[in-house]
Every structure is written in C-alpha cells, then in structure tokens.
Write a protein that holds these residues in place. Structure first.
Motif, short mmCIF file in Angstrom:
data_model
loop_
_atom_site.label_atom_id
_atom_site.label_comp_id
_atom_site.label_asym_id
_atom_site.label_seq_id
_atom_site.Cartn_x
_atom_site.Cartn_y
_atom_site.Cartn_z
N VAL A 51 0.84 -1.20 0.00
CA VAL A 51 0.00 0.00 0.00
C VAL A 51 0.88 1.25 0.00
O VAL A 51 0.60 2.22 -0.71
CB VAL A 51 -0.97 -0.01 1.20
CG1 VAL A 51 -1.73 1.30 1.28
CG2 VAL A 51 -1.94 -1.16 1.09
N ASP A 52 1.95 1.23 0.79
CA ASP A 52 2.87 2.37 0.81
C ASP A 52 3.48 2.62 -0.57
O ASP A 52 3.58 3.77 -1.02
CB ASP A 52 4.01 2.14 1.80
CG ASP A 52 3.56 2.21 3.25
OD1 ASP A 52 2.45 2.73 3.50
OD2 ASP A 52 4.31 1.74 4.12
N ASN A 53 3.87 1.54 -1.24
CA ASN A 53 4.45 1.69 -2.58
C ASN A 53 3.41 2.13 -3.60
O ASN A 53 3.72 2.92 -4.50
CB ASN A 53 5.14 0.40 -3.01
CG ASN A 53 6.46 0.19 -2.31
OD1 ASN A 53 7.06 1.13 -1.79
ND2 ASN A 53 6.92 -1.05 -2.26
N TYR B 35 0.90 4.01 -2.95
CA TYR B 35 0.71 5.43 -2.64
C TYR B 35 1.82 6.27 -3.27
O TYR B 35 1.56 7.31 -3.87
CB TYR B 35 0.67 5.61 -1.11
CG TYR B 35 0.26 6.97 -0.65
CD1 TYR B 35 -1.05 7.41 -0.80
CD2 TYR B 35 1.17 7.80 -0.03
CE1 TYR B 35 -1.43 8.67 -0.36
CE2 TYR B 35 0.79 9.05 0.43
CZ TYR B 35 -0.50 9.49 0.26
OH TYR B 35 -0.87 10.73 0.70
N ALA B 36 3.05 5.79 -3.17
CA ALA B 36 4.19 6.49 -3.77
C ALA B 36 4.11 6.45 -5.30
O ALA B 36 4.41 7.45 -5.97
CB ALA B 36 5.50 5.87 -3.28
N SER C 264 1.42 6.37 -7.04
CA SER C 264 0.39 7.32 -7.46
C SER C 264 0.96 8.73 -7.55
O SER C 264 0.58 9.51 -8.42
CB SER C 264 -0.82 7.27 -6.52
OG SER C 264 -0.56 7.90 -5.30
N GLU C 265 1.89 9.05 -6.68
CA GLU C 265 2.56 10.36 -6.75
C GLU C 265 3.50 10.42 -7.95
O GLU C 265 3.51 11.39 -8.69
CB GLU C 265 3.34 10.60 -5.46
CG GLU C 265 4.08 11.91 -5.42
CD GLU C 265 3.17 13.13 -5.42
OE1 GLU C 265 3.63 14.19 -5.88
OE2 GLU C 265 2.02 13.03 -4.96
N PRO D 162 -4.43 8.79 -9.30
CA PRO D 162 -4.91 8.12 -8.08
C PRO D 162 -4.58 6.63 -8.08
O PRO D 162 -4.42 6.01 -9.14
CB PRO D 162 -6.43 8.33 -8.12
CG PRO D 162 -6.71 9.27 -9.22
CD PRO D 162 -5.51 9.35 -10.09
N MET D 163 -4.50 6.07 -6.89
CA MET D 163 -4.21 4.64 -6.76
C MET D 163 -5.25 3.80 -7.48
O MET D 163 -4.93 2.74 -8.03
CB MET D 163 -4.15 4.24 -5.28
CG MET D 163 -2.92 4.76 -4.58
SD MET D 163 -2.89 4.59 -2.78
CE MET D 163 -3.37 2.94 -2.47
#
Length: 106
Positions: free
Chosen positions: A52-54, A56-57, A59-60, A65-66
């Motif tokens: 999930v962290d990756n 999120y990154a 998506s940036e 968006p994810m």
C-alpha cells in the motif's frame, strides 16, 4: 460479491503507465528505494503486488490516483483515469505553448 484485486492485470497496467511516461523498472526501483529491480518485474508478471505504501508512492510518481493503478473485478474507472490523465497533459502542453508564444520561456 466484494471487490478483488487482479494482480496480473494490475502488473500489466503498471507497465503500461510506465511505458507511457517513459519510466523504466530501474527508475521505479530507485524512486521507491527497493532492494532490487526484480520486485518491479514480479509486479509486471502478477507474482506479487506493490505494498500500500508503494502504491501510494507510485500514485505520486505517476500523477494519478491509486484507483487508476490497481485493477480488479469491480467496474473499472480506468478509462476515466486515462481520460483525466490525457486531459491534464493537454492542459499542460497548451499552457506551455501559450507561454512560448508570449516569449515567457527562454
């Protein structure tokens, strides 16, 4: 039925997004500070998923968006995401062109 993520389709989608943006697996590995580039290739093959962290990154990094990255069995918003992404690019290019036209960019 509850939504289920399709790892293979998500991997294919990540690869398509990266190709459109000119990113390599090595670029993503370095951006996420992963131990090895093989992790990214495992996502492409659907063997594993980004955490999930990756996600999120990513998506940036991808500027989307994810939900536009992850694929699953619910009705997809993928085409909306692609449309939105293309619209952002068009706006950015138009703004740049106007600035060039007005000699605001050297």
């Amino acid at each position: 039925m509850f939504p289920i993520i399709d790892k293979r389709e998500t991997g294919i989608n990540i690869r398509k997004i990266m190709d459109r943006q000119g990113l390599t697996a090595k670029d993503v590995q370095q951006y996420l500070e992963l131990g090895c580039v093989q992790s990214v290739y495992r996502w492409f093959d659907g063997v594993s998923m980004p955490t999930v962290d990756n996600l999120y990154a990513l998506s940036e990094l991808f500027k989307m968006p994810m939900d536009c990255i992850v694929c699953g069995n619910r009705q997809s918003s993928y085409f909306h995401c692609v449309e939105q992404y293309n619209e952002l690019q068009i706006r950015r290019i138009s703004k740049y062109y106007k600035m060039l036209k007005n000699n605001q960019i050297a």
